[in-house]
Design a protein around this motif. Structure first.
Motif, PDB file in Angstrom:
ATOM      1  N   MET A 133     -62.494 -78.457   0.123  1.00  0.00           N
ATOM      2  CA  MET A 133     -62.705 -77.039   0.008  1.00  0.00           C
ATOM      3  C   MET A 133     -62.558 -76.665  -1.474  1.00  0.00           C
ATOM      4  SD  MET A 133     -60.808 -73.936   1.916  1.00  0.00           S
ATOM      5  CE  MET A 133     -61.682 -74.233   3.403  1.00  0.00           C
ATOM      6  N   PRO A 134     -63.480 -75.824  -1.982  1.00  0.00           N
ATOM      7  CA  PRO A 134     -63.394 -75.453  -3.396  1.00  0.00           C
ATOM      8  C   PRO A 134     -62.204 -74.536  -3.668  1.00  0.00           C
ATOM      9  CG  PRO A 134     -65.194 -74.299  -2.338  1.00  0.00           C
ATOM     10  CD  PRO A 134     -64.658 -75.280  -1.347  1.00  0.00           C
ATOM     11  N   LYS A 135     -61.669 -74.668  -4.859  1.00  0.00           N
ATOM     12  CA  LYS A 135     -60.525 -73.854  -5.271  1.00  0.00           C
ATOM     13  C   LYS A 135     -61.024 -72.499  -5.772  1.00  0.00           C
ATOM     14  CE  LYS A 135     -56.589 -73.894  -8.343  1.00  0.00           C
ATOM     15  NZ  LYS A 135     -55.929 -74.563  -9.453  1.00  0.00           N
ATOM     16  N   SER A 136     -60.323 -71.408  -5.386  1.00  0.00           N
ATOM     17  CA  SER A 136     -60.723 -70.080  -5.847  1.00  0.00           C
ATOM     18  C   SER A 136     -60.397 -69.927  -7.323  1.00  0.00           C
ATOM     19  CB  SER A 136     -60.013 -69.003  -5.041  1.00  0.00           C
ATOM     20  OG  SER A 136     -58.629 -69.108  -5.235  1.00  0.00           O
ATOM     21  N   GLN A 137     -61.178 -69.079  -7.958  1.00  0.00           N
ATOM     22  CA  GLN A 137     -60.993 -68.884  -9.398  1.00  0.00           C
ATOM     23  C   GLN A 137     -59.787 -67.995  -9.664  1.00  0.00           C
ATOM     24  OE1 GLN A 137     -64.628 -67.283 -10.892  1.00  0.00           O
ATOM     25  NE2 GLN A 137     -65.729 -69.206 -10.666  1.00  0.00           N
ATOM     26  N   VAL A 138     -59.139 -68.276 -10.760  1.00  0.00           N
ATOM     27  CA  VAL A 138     -57.982 -67.496 -11.180  1.00  0.00           C
ATOM     28  C   VAL A 138     -58.482 -66.326 -12.020  1.00  0.00           C
ATOM     29  CG1 VAL A 138     -55.809 -67.583 -12.473  1.00  0.00           C
ATOM     30  CG2 VAL A 138     -56.568 -69.568 -11.172  1.00  0.00           C
ATOM     31  N   ARG A 139     -57.870 -65.192 -11.835  1.00  0.00           N
ATOM     32  CA  ARG A 139     -58.261 -64.005 -12.586  1.00  0.00           C
ATOM     33  C   ARG A 139     -57.916 -64.194 -14.050  1.00  0.00           C
ATOM     34  NH1 ARG A 139     -58.032 -58.096 -10.590  1.00  0.00           N
ATOM     35  NH2 ARG A 139     -58.538 -57.000 -12.494  1.00  0.00           N
ATOM     36  N   LYS A 140     -58.895 -63.978 -14.908  1.00  0.00           N
ATOM     37  CA  LYS A 140     -58.698 -64.211 -16.341  1.00  0.00           C
ATOM     38  C   LYS A 140     -58.319 -62.928 -17.077  1.00  0.00           C
ATOM     39  CE  LYS A 140     -61.901 -68.031 -16.314  1.00  0.00           C
ATOM     40  NZ  LYS A 140     -63.179 -68.561 -16.750  1.00  0.00           N
ATOM     41  N   LYS A 141     -58.699 -61.762 -16.524  1.00  0.00           N
ATOM     42  CA  LYS A 141     -58.400 -60.497 -17.199  1.00  0.00           C
ATOM     43  C   LYS A 141     -57.056 -59.960 -16.722  1.00  0.00           C
ATOM     44  CE  LYS A 141     -62.503 -57.933 -17.638  1.00  0.00           C
ATOM     45  NZ  LYS A 141     -63.448 -57.060 -16.990  1.00  0.00           N
ATOM     46  N   LYS A 142     -56.410 -59.213 -17.594  1.00  0.00           N
ATOM     47  CA  LYS A 142     -55.182 -58.535 -17.199  1.00  0.00           C
ATOM     48  C   LYS A 142     -55.533 -57.277 -16.411  1.00  0.00           C
ATOM     49  CE  LYS A 142     -52.314 -60.018 -21.029  1.00  0.00           C
ATOM     50  NZ  LYS A 142     -51.452 -59.578 -22.132  1.00  0.00           N
ATOM     51  N   VAL A 143     -54.599 -56.824 -15.610  1.00  0.00           N
ATOM     52  CA  VAL A 143     -54.794 -55.617 -14.826  1.00  0.00           C
ATOM     53  C   VAL A 143     -54.803 -54.418 -15.767  1.00  0.00           C
ATOM     54  CG1 VAL A 143     -53.825 -54.174 -13.002  1.00  0.00           C
ATOM     55  CG2 VAL A 143     -53.678 -56.660 -12.849  1.00  0.00           C
ATOM     56  N   TYR A 144     -55.745 -53.505 -15.539  1.00  0.00           N
ATOM     57  CA  TYR A 144     -55.890 -52.334 -16.398  1.00  0.00           C
ATOM     58  C   TYR A 144     -54.716 -51.386 -16.238  1.00  0.00           C
ATOM     59  CZ  TYR A 144     -57.612 -47.936 -18.250  1.00  0.00           C
ATOM     60  OH  TYR A 144     -57.739 -46.761 -18.948  1.00  0.00           O
ATOM     61  N   THR A 145     -54.140 -50.971 -17.350  1.00  0.00           N
ATOM     62  CA  THR A 145     -53.120 -49.921 -17.355  1.00  0.00           C
ATOM     63  C   THR A 145     -53.600 -48.831 -18.304  1.00  0.00           C
ATOM     64  OG1 THR A 145     -51.914 -51.086 -19.089  1.00  0.00           O
ATOM     65  CG2 THR A 145     -51.163 -51.413 -16.828  1.00  0.00           C
ATOM     66  N   PRO A 146     -53.620 -47.588 -17.852  1.00  0.00           N
ATOM     67  CA  PRO A 146     -54.109 -46.504 -18.710  1.00  0.00           C
ATOM     68  C   PRO A 146     -53.164 -46.279 -19.877  1.00  0.00           C
ATOM     69  CG  PRO A 146     -53.211 -45.623 -16.682  1.00  0.00           C
ATOM     70  CD  PRO A 146     -53.212 -47.111 -16.548  1.00  0.00           C
ATOM     71  N   PRO A 147     -53.688 -45.769 -20.966  1.00  0.00           N
ATOM     72  CA  PRO A 147     -52.828 -45.484 -22.125  1.00  0.00           C
ATOM     73  C   PRO A 147     -51.785 -44.431 -21.793  1.00  0.00           C
ATOM     74  CG  PRO A 147     -55.149 -44.982 -22.597  1.00  0.00           C
ATOM     75  CD  PRO A 147     -55.063 -45.482 -21.203  1.00  0.00           C
ATOM     76  N   THR A 148     -50.659 -44.473 -22.476  1.00  0.00           N
ATOM     77  CA  THR A 148     -49.552 -43.558 -22.173  1.00  0.00           C
ATOM     78  C   THR A 148     -49.865 -42.116 -22.545  1.00  0.00           C
ATOM     79  OG1 THR A 148     -48.538 -44.058 -24.290  1.00  0.00           O
ATOM     80  CG2 THR A 148     -47.801 -45.337 -22.384  1.00  0.00           C
ATOM     81  N   ASP A 149     -50.727 -41.874 -23.524  1.00  0.00           N
ATOM     82  CA  ASP A 149     -51.023 -40.498 -23.929  1.00  0.00           C
ATOM     83  C   ASP A 149     -51.966 -39.792 -22.954  1.00  0.00           C
ATOM     84  OD1 ASP A 149     -53.099 -42.180 -24.591  1.00  0.00           O
ATOM     85  OD2 ASP A 149     -53.643 -41.080 -26.422  1.00  0.00           O
ATOM     86  N   VAL A 150     -52.590 -40.500 -22.025  1.00  0.00           N
ATOM     87  CA  VAL A 150     -53.521 -39.909 -21.070  1.00  0.00           C
ATOM     88  C   VAL A 150     -52.845 -39.608 -19.736  1.00  0.00           C
ATOM     89  CG1 VAL A 150     -55.718 -40.273 -19.875  1.00  0.00           C
ATOM     90  CG2 VAL A 150     -55.401 -41.143 -22.180  1.00  0.00           C
ATOM     91  N   ARG A 151     -51.731 -40.217 -19.453  1.00  0.00           N
ATOM     92  CA  ARG A 151     -51.041 -40.039 -18.174  1.00  0.00           C
ATOM     93  C   ARG A 151     -50.593 -38.586 -17.992  1.00  0.00           C
ATOM     94  NH1 ARG A 151     -47.233 -45.411 -18.180  1.00  0.00           N
ATOM     95  NH2 ARG A 151     -48.946 -46.885 -18.037  1.00  0.00           N
ATOM     96  N   PRO A 152     -50.594 -38.098 -16.774  1.00  0.00           N
ATOM     97  CA  PRO A 152     -50.132 -36.715 -16.546  1.00  0.00           C
ATOM     98  C   PRO A 152     -48.644 -36.579 -16.844  1.00  0.00           C
ATOM     99  CG  PRO A 152     -50.626 -37.809 -14.468  1.00  0.00           C
ATOM    100  CD  PRO A 152     -51.062 -38.739 -15.563  1.00  0.00           C
ATOM    101  N   THR A 153     -48.271 -35.414 -17.331  1.00  0.00           N
ATOM    102  CA  THR A 153     -46.880 -35.209 -17.718  1.00  0.00           C
ATOM    103  C   THR A 153     -45.982 -34.926 -16.519  1.00  0.00           C
ATOM    104  OG1 THR A 153     -47.343 -32.881 -18.118  1.00  0.00           O
ATOM    105  CG2 THR A 153     -47.491 -34.369 -20.006  1.00  0.00           C
ATOM    106  N   ALA A 154     -46.496 -34.226 -15.512  1.00  0.00           N
ATOM    107  CA  ALA A 154     -45.684 -33.895 -14.334  1.00  0.00           C
ATOM    108  C   ALA A 154     -45.870 -34.976 -13.273  1.00  0.00           C
ATOM    109  CB  ALA A 154     -46.075 -32.542 -13.775  1.00  0.00           C
TER     110      ALA A 154
END
Length: 87
Positions: free
Chosen positions: A1-22
């Motif tokens: 059985m073929p091996k599944s590929q490993v994710r090469k990209k990091k998970v996206y996290t939005p920049p801190t200055d765009v996050r809602p304040t409340a």
């Protein structure tokens, strides 16, 4: 059985200055009167309609006629609006 590929990209996290304040943790809880008032309006609206139908349209206010239905349903709709603001 073929091996599944490993994710090469990091998970996206939005920049801190765009996050809602409340955040959800900083919101205040609802006042105590809100659910009490909403339940009272539901019970009052149902009671108004039941009395209207059982009295053969003589009570609660005979001169209002079918507006008694508007009062009963209006009370219940108002309670739903109040409950939509409950946290």
């Amino acid at each position: 059985m073929p091996k599944s590929q490993v994710r090469k990209k990091k998970v996206y996290t939005p920049p801190t200055d765009v996050r809602p304040t409340a955040t959800a943790a900083t919101r205040k809880p609802s006042p105590v009167w809100l659910p009490i008032t909403a339940v009272a309006l539901i019970v009052g609206g149902i009671g108004w309609l039941v009395i209207y139908y059982l009295s053969e349209q003589e009570y609660p206010v005979m001169s209002w006629g079918y507006w008694n239905l508007a009062v009963g349903f209006g009370a219940m709709v108002t309670s739903l609006i109040l409950l939509s603001r409950w946290r």
